[in-house]
Structures are given as C-alpha cells and as structure tokens.
Design a protein around this motif. Sequence first.
Motif, PDB file in Angstrom:
ATOM      1  N   UNK A 178      36.049   8.400   8.356  1.00 59.17           N
ATOM      2  CA  UNK A 178      34.635   8.102   8.204  1.00 59.17           C
ATOM      3  C   UNK A 178      34.208   8.145   6.749  1.00 59.17           C
ATOM      4  N   UNK A 179      32.965   7.763   6.513  1.00 59.18           N
ATOM      5  CA  UNK A 179      32.409   7.785   5.160  1.00 59.18           C
ATOM      6  C   UNK A 179      30.909   8.051   5.249  1.00 59.18           C
ATOM      7  N   UNK A 180      30.393   8.750   4.234  1.00 60.80           N
ATOM      8  CA  UNK A 180      28.956   8.985   4.131  1.00 60.80           C
ATOM      9  C   UNK A 180      28.488   8.602   2.731  1.00 60.80           C
ATOM     10  N   UNK A 181      27.265   8.071   2.663  1.00 62.96           N
ATOM     11  CA  UNK A 181      26.704   7.653   1.382  1.00 62.96           C
ATOM     12  C   UNK A 181      25.337   8.295   1.187  1.00 62.96           C
ATOM     13  N   UNK A 182      25.100   8.817  -0.025  1.00 65.01           N
ATOM     14  CA  UNK A 182      23.835   9.471  -0.355  1.00 65.01           C
ATOM     15  C   UNK A 182      22.716   8.442  -0.473  1.00 65.01           C
ATOM     16  N   UNK A 183      21.630   8.688   0.244  1.00 65.72           N
ATOM     17  CA  UNK A 183      20.437   7.848   0.134  1.00 65.72           C
ATOM     18  C   UNK A 183      19.436   8.467  -0.827  1.00 65.72           C
ATOM     19  N   UNK A 184      19.389   9.816  -0.852  1.00 67.82           N
ATOM     20  CA  UNK A 184      18.378  10.445  -1.706  1.00 67.82           C
ATOM     21  C   UNK A 184      18.649  10.246  -3.202  1.00 67.82           C
ATOM     22  N   UNK A 185      19.876   9.834  -3.585  1.00 71.70           N
ATOM     23  CA  UNK A 185      20.148   9.557  -5.000  1.00 71.70           C
ATOM     24  C   UNK A 185      19.299   8.401  -5.530  1.00 71.70           C
ATOM     25  N   UNK A 186      18.813   7.557  -4.632  1.00 71.96           N
ATOM     26  CA  UNK A 186      17.964   6.426  -5.041  1.00 71.96           C
ATOM     27  C   UNK A 186      16.496   6.818  -5.097  1.00 71.96           C
ATOM     28  N   UNK A 187      16.185   8.048  -4.647  1.00 68.79           N
ATOM     29  CA  UNK A 187      14.795   8.478  -4.557  1.00 68.79           C
ATOM     30  C   UNK A 187      14.426   9.524  -5.600  1.00 68.79           C
ATOM     31  N   UNK A 188      15.391  10.426  -5.912  1.00 60.16           N
ATOM     32  CA  UNK A 188      15.118  11.504  -6.861  1.00 60.16           C
ATOM     33  C   UNK A 188      16.430  12.126  -7.314  1.00 60.16           C
ATOM     34  N   UNK A 189      16.388  12.898  -8.398  1.00 57.45           N
ATOM     35  CA  UNK A 189      17.576  13.604  -8.876  1.00 57.45           C
ATOM     36  C   UNK A 189      18.008  14.657  -7.863  1.00 57.45           C
ATOM     37  N   UNK A 190      19.335  14.928  -7.814  1.00 58.20           N
ATOM     38  CA  UNK A 190      19.865  15.894  -6.856  1.00 58.20           C
ATOM     39  C   UNK A 190      19.202  17.262  -6.979  1.00 58.20           C
ATOM     40  N   UNK A 191      18.987  17.718  -8.219  1.00 62.58           N
ATOM     41  CA  UNK A 191      18.444  19.066  -8.408  1.00 62.58           C
ATOM     42  C   UNK A 191      16.945  19.139  -8.145  1.00 62.58           C
ATOM     43  N   UNK A 192      16.295  17.999  -7.906  1.00 65.63           N
ATOM     44  CA  UNK A 192      14.870  17.990  -7.611  1.00 65.63           C
ATOM     45  C   UNK A 192      14.570  17.513  -6.188  1.00 65.63           C
ATOM     46  N   UNK A 193      15.611  17.257  -5.427  1.00 65.38           N
ATOM     47  CA  UNK A 193      15.434  16.677  -4.090  1.00 65.38           C
ATOM     48  C   UNK A 193      14.828  17.688  -3.124  1.00 65.38           C
ATOM     49  N   UNK A 194      13.674  17.386  -2.504  1.00 66.07           N
ATOM     50  CA  UNK A 194      13.094  18.285  -1.505  1.00 66.07           C
ATOM     51  C   UNK A 194      13.876  18.249  -0.192  1.00 66.07           C
ATOM     52  N   UNK A 195      14.469  17.110   0.096  1.00 61.58           N
ATOM     53  CA  UNK A 195      15.324  16.963   1.275  1.00 61.58           C
ATOM     54  C   UNK A 195      16.535  16.122   0.892  1.00 61.58           C
ATOM     55  N   UNK A 196      17.564  16.198   1.709  1.00 62.17           N
ATOM     56  CA  UNK A 196      18.757  15.385   1.505  1.00 62.17           C
ATOM     57  C   UNK A 196      18.830  14.339   2.613  1.00 62.17           C
ATOM     58  N   UNK A 197      19.220  13.121   2.236  1.00 64.31           N
ATOM     59  CA  UNK A 197      19.345  12.031   3.199  1.00 64.31           C
ATOM     60  C   UNK A 197      20.678  11.332   2.958  1.00 64.31           C
ATOM     61  N   UNK A 198      21.422  11.095   4.025  1.00 67.62           N
ATOM     62  CA  UNK A 198      22.699  10.387   3.912  1.00 67.62           C
ATOM     63  C   UNK A 198      22.855   9.453   5.101  1.00 67.62           C
ATOM     64  N   UNK A 199      23.706   8.467   4.936  1.00 70.59           N
ATOM     65  CA  UNK A 199      24.032   7.532   6.011  1.00 70.59           C
ATOM     66  C   UNK A 199      25.534   7.570   6.224  1.00 70.59           C
TER      67      UNK A 199
END
Length: 302
Positions: A178-199
């Motif tokens: 399987x594979x997962x891809x970060x969606x929240x990287x397109x929304x905000x920096x990792x260290x500032x992310x209020x939530x994490x989103x992946x597909x």
Amino acid sequence: MIQVRRSAWCTFTIAALALTVQEARSDNPFERALKTFGSDAAVKGYVQPLQDLVGANMSSGWYRSAYVPSSGLNISFNVVGMAALLNDDLKNYDAPTPPGFTQKTFRTATVFGKKGALVNDSSRLSYRGTDGAINASFFPLATLQATIGHIQGTEVIVRGIHLPEVSGFPKVTFWGVGARHSINQYLWDDDKAPIFIALGVFYNKISIGDIVEAKSLVLGPQVGTQLSILELYGGVAYTNSTMKLHFTSSQAGSPVIDVELEAKDKVRGTLGAALNLGFLHLNLDANIGSVTNLSAMLGFGF
C-alpha cells in the motif's frame, strides 16, 4: 470442528512471529467440509461469512497515524494483529434443498455454525446440511509489516506472512502492499498543522489452504490529531473484497466447484488511538461495517 478462541489467537500470533509449528496435511476439517458440497449455489451461503470476516481483517491494520511526513527518511517495523468479530447472523444461512424436495430452502449452519440442520420432505426424503467447521467467537489474522518513507509526502507499506496449519485450520499465506500520501502538506507546514490528513490505497491477497484465495482493494482518507504522546485518528474507506474457491467435490461424480464471492462491505469506518513513545509505538483501533473488527499494532522505528 476447528476451535478458534483465545488460545487459538495466541497460537496464531506465535506462529506469525516464530513459525515453529510444523505444517500438517492439507486435507483438514475445513477443506473436508467444503468438499461435501456438490454445487456452486450450495457452497456460497456456507462460506460467505468467511469472506466477510477475511475482507474486514484485510482492510485493517495498515496505519497507526494520519500523519505522513512531507520529507525525511522514516522506517518502521510492525507486528499487526486483527480480529473480526462473529455474531449469530454469521452462523446460519438459508441453504437450497437437493432436487426432489418440495421445500426449496432450509436454515442450517454456515462454516462458523454448529450442527447442520435436518430437513424432511412430505415424500419421506431426508437431508442434513453440512456441519460447521470453525467454532469461533472471532476470526484472527496476524502479519508482519514495514513502512518506508518519505518522498514528497509519500510512504510505502508492505506486509506479509506465512502461517502453517494450526489446530486443524489450513495454512495461510498473506501479503499486501500500500501507499499513503500527505494531504496536509498542501495546506500548512507540518509543525503548524492542527490536524493531519492523508490519503491511502492498499491491496491484499490471501490464500487459505489449497482451495481458497481472496483479495481486497482499500481506498480512503485518514484524519488525526496529536495530543502529546497520544494520537487520535480515524478514516473512511471504500473496500472491494472478493474470494474464489476452486476444488473437486467428494460427492458422486466428483463435480468441480468454482465459486467467486464478494464481501458485503463497500464502505468501512475506522476509529483509533496510538501511543508514540519515541522508538516504540502502540495502537488499537476499531473498524466498523457490516462486520466489526479490532486491530492492534506494535511498532518499532521512527
């Protein structure tokens, strides 16, 4: 009848880790029960619960977090256990009666049921359904798994194991990728992310003994949040799981049975929690659909 209870769960896990149990002959109670059926239609209802439970197990245990780093080398090794829960609805089904009976169907045991029911016809015909082959309150599966990342917010997951015949249940060969891809990287920096989103997208294949083969495709998003060492996560997934059975019946004429089944679930939900203790990770989640299963993961790595 094969017993699959708490002791069997321990046996499955030990086999997954050590593989010290010797394989027995392939003509086990499970396969002998299947071979008593003489038609495709008759065997379908008997085996359908197994397909639903196997499909639920294969769709779970892929992740312990919704967080996928956008860069950096991360490797983890995991031991994953799944347990699909049985309810009474999975232990009986409406089976077709043989030709010549006025009554067209009768209620009898599935592969997880008890004794096959006896049906009598007004013409003095009598027929008894096949006994259940697996006495269980849950159906377990265990696997080894590795996660490797990350290039542009993408990680790859591989899993697999061979479980020898245990307590009369046939050998199991299981693998997936399987594979997962970060969606929240397109929304905000990792260290500032209020939530994490992946597909994520995942594919599994499993063989049970010499006559059963199943595969599944799982696709969906995950969302989570970090609270110190505790992470809460959840997800929704589209699932497509099928099972094929191919064998020669032991009935007169030795008809060849060739059946394909599809799991009832098309959408499953996940709710879980994980403890991140540096190099060590622990998580437990519930996966909910027409069948509910629990999965737990013990992981090592970053």
